[in-house]
Design an enzyme around this catalytic site. Structure first.
Site, PDB file in Angstrom:
ATOM      1  N   GLU A 268      -0.124  11.568  31.169  1.00  0.00           N
ATOM      2  CA  GLU A 268      -0.464  12.801  30.473  1.00  0.00           C
ATOM      3  C   GLU A 268      -1.410  12.485  29.313  1.00  0.00           C
ATOM      4  O   GLU A 268      -1.330  11.403  28.711  1.00  0.00           O
ATOM      5  CB  GLU A 268       0.797  13.481  29.941  1.00  0.00           C
ATOM      6  CG  GLU A 268       1.754  13.897  31.059  1.00  0.00           C
ATOM      7  CD  GLU A 268       3.014  14.578  30.538  1.00  0.00           C
ATOM      8  OE1 GLU A 268       3.195  14.648  29.299  1.00  0.00           O
ATOM      9  OE2 GLU A 268       3.830  15.039  31.360  1.00  0.00           O
ATOM     10  N   HIS A 291       3.238  20.283  30.171  1.00  0.00           N
ATOM     11  CA  HIS A 291       4.513  19.777  29.654  1.00  0.00           C
ATOM     12  C   HIS A 291       5.068  20.733  28.592  1.00  0.00           C
ATOM     13  O   HIS A 291       5.401  20.328  27.476  1.00  0.00           O
ATOM     14  CB  HIS A 291       4.328  18.378  29.061  1.00  0.00           C
ATOM     15  CG  HIS A 291       5.608  17.583  29.009  1.00  0.00           C
ATOM     16  ND1 HIS A 291       5.656  16.217  29.125  1.00  0.00           N
ATOM     17  CD2 HIS A 291       6.900  17.971  28.839  1.00  0.00           C
ATOM     18  CE1 HIS A 291       6.909  15.799  29.029  1.00  0.00           C
ATOM     19  NE2 HIS A 291       7.685  16.842  28.854  1.00  0.00           N
TER      20      HIS A 291
END
Length: 408
Positions: A268, A291
């Protein structure tokens, strides 16, 4: 008489824009020496600032590695203001005598609501229809568009999030089956199945709610996707490391999986400026979110309260209940006593040494509780306040001592 560090001398470093509730809890408890930053720090800045911190509060971007923790000579505790703790080297923290706290329950409703909403959107084909309309198309069709009523949701991991999702899904008329590593009492009419394979073969939509463990890493790959029903759906709001993304992309490309929603990824971006890269970006029938499963104002407010309260309980009374890496000890406070916290290597004979040395020195123990985890033992003991200075000296002389503190 030995005295604990004054509250205004205990320094808190709070990073990544934690909810203001965390500040309120600490301030209300008398802790005012707080540095509050809205962002994460790069490793060099973090190593410098953590040197003088007694407590540090972080979210998911800050990485507390062994190298960073070695710089934190004064650090007493770590708070992860989120569910996950994989951004912290838990073993190193325990080795250095630092308990780690998190908020395992505060955002369960937020994650469950997001997953349920995504299930509805996927079954109506909304992601793809939305993308077409944004490009000027008009794909008005009922093809592959269904109600979720009567469909089978397969929940992998029946913990606080999975079980709450189960109740919400049933309230909309879904049938729920679940798989967990241990036997769990079902809520409502949910049914626990005997294996992941059985769940995958029978669920219309599969959703993951498992922790990051060696047993869950890449638990969903080609073999598992092949077992799923043709035209089924897949959701991952658990951990990015649970899914082999390339295999999921292949299953979507082939039409085996009709749509997916993914909130967590193996890699990420570290900041909003860094580009997100994933083979799933090319699919209109996939919902991608950054997220944010627990990123609601309600969840962040609850997390701020939960973790900050754990900081206060540990700082005030040595309470390590719910620590993820540390022995859990909690004993009532006794009037007229001083509380000593002794963190030591978990080897035979330490408690015997302490009690023997105290007896020889004529120190009266009013209460004590010892628990161990891994290579660390944690002893909380109350002594007569007239004996606290001598008791502290005796504890420091125990060769297995990692850290010792005196409270009130």
């Amino acid at each position: 008489m030995a005295l604990s560090l004054e509250k205004d001398k205990i320094r808190f470093l709070l990073l990544e824009g934690l909810h203001e509730n965390s500040l309120k809890v600490l301030n209300d408890a008398g802790y005012t020496n707080i540095e509050y930053l809205s962002h994460a720090l790069d490793p060099d800045e973090l190593a410098e600032k953590i040197k003088d911190a007694h407590f540090i509060g972080i979210r998911s971007r800050t990485q507390l590695t062994r190298d960073i923790l070695e710089q934190a000579e004064k650090l007493i505790a770590i708070g992860c203001f989120c569910i996950g703790t994989n951004q912290v080297d838990l073993e190193a923290a325990r080795e250095f005598g630092i308990p780690v706290f998190n908020a395992p329950y505060s955002n369960t409703r937020s994650v469950a609501e997001l997953v349920l909403a995504e299930a509805i959107m996927l079954y109506r084909g909304i992601p793809e229809k939305n993308a077409v309309v944004h490009r000027g198309g008009w794909g008005k069709s009922a093809k592959n568009s269904h109600e979720i009523r009567g469909k089978v949701m397969g929940i992998v991991g029946y913990g606080s999030i999975g079980s709450q999702l189960s109740v919400l899904a049933e309230s909309l008329g879904m049938k729920v089956i679940y798989h967990d590593a241990v036997t769990k009492l079902p809520l409502g009419n949910a049914v626990q199945v005997g294996s992941l394979e059985e769940l995958l073969q029978n669920a219309d939509i599969v959703t993951l709610h498992v922790p990051d463990l060696p047993s869950t890493r890449y638990m969903m790959k080609k073999e598992q996707f092949d077992l799923m029903k043709d035209g089924s759906y897949f959701i991952n709001a658990a951990r990015g490391t649970c899914v082999e993304i390339d295999d999921l992309a292949a299953a979507i490309e082939s039409g085996k999986i009709l749509g997916a929603a993914v909130d967590v990824f193996p890699k990420e971006p570290k900041s909003a400026e860094e580009e997100f890269e994933s083979p799933l970006r090319k699919f209109d029938n996939v919902i991608l979110t950054p997220h944010i499963g627990g990123s609601t104002q309600e969840a962040q407010a609850n997390i701020g309260l939960e973790v900050a309260e754990k900081f206060v309980k540990y700082s005030d009374a040595g309470d390590t209940t719910t620590s993820v890496n540390f022995p859990e000890v909690s004993i009532p406070v006794k009037e007229g006593s001083h509380r000593l916290l002794h963190i030591h290597q978990n080897v035979p004979g330490v408690l015997s040494q302490i009690n023997s040395s105290f007896a020889t020195a004529g120190i009266n123990i009013l209460a004590q509780s010892l628990m161990t985890e891994g290579d660390v033992g944690y002893l909380v003991m109350d002594v007569d306040n007239r004996n606290s200075k001598e008791a502290l000296d005796q504890l420091r002389n125990i060769k297995e001592t990692i850290r010792v503190r005196v409270l009130f």
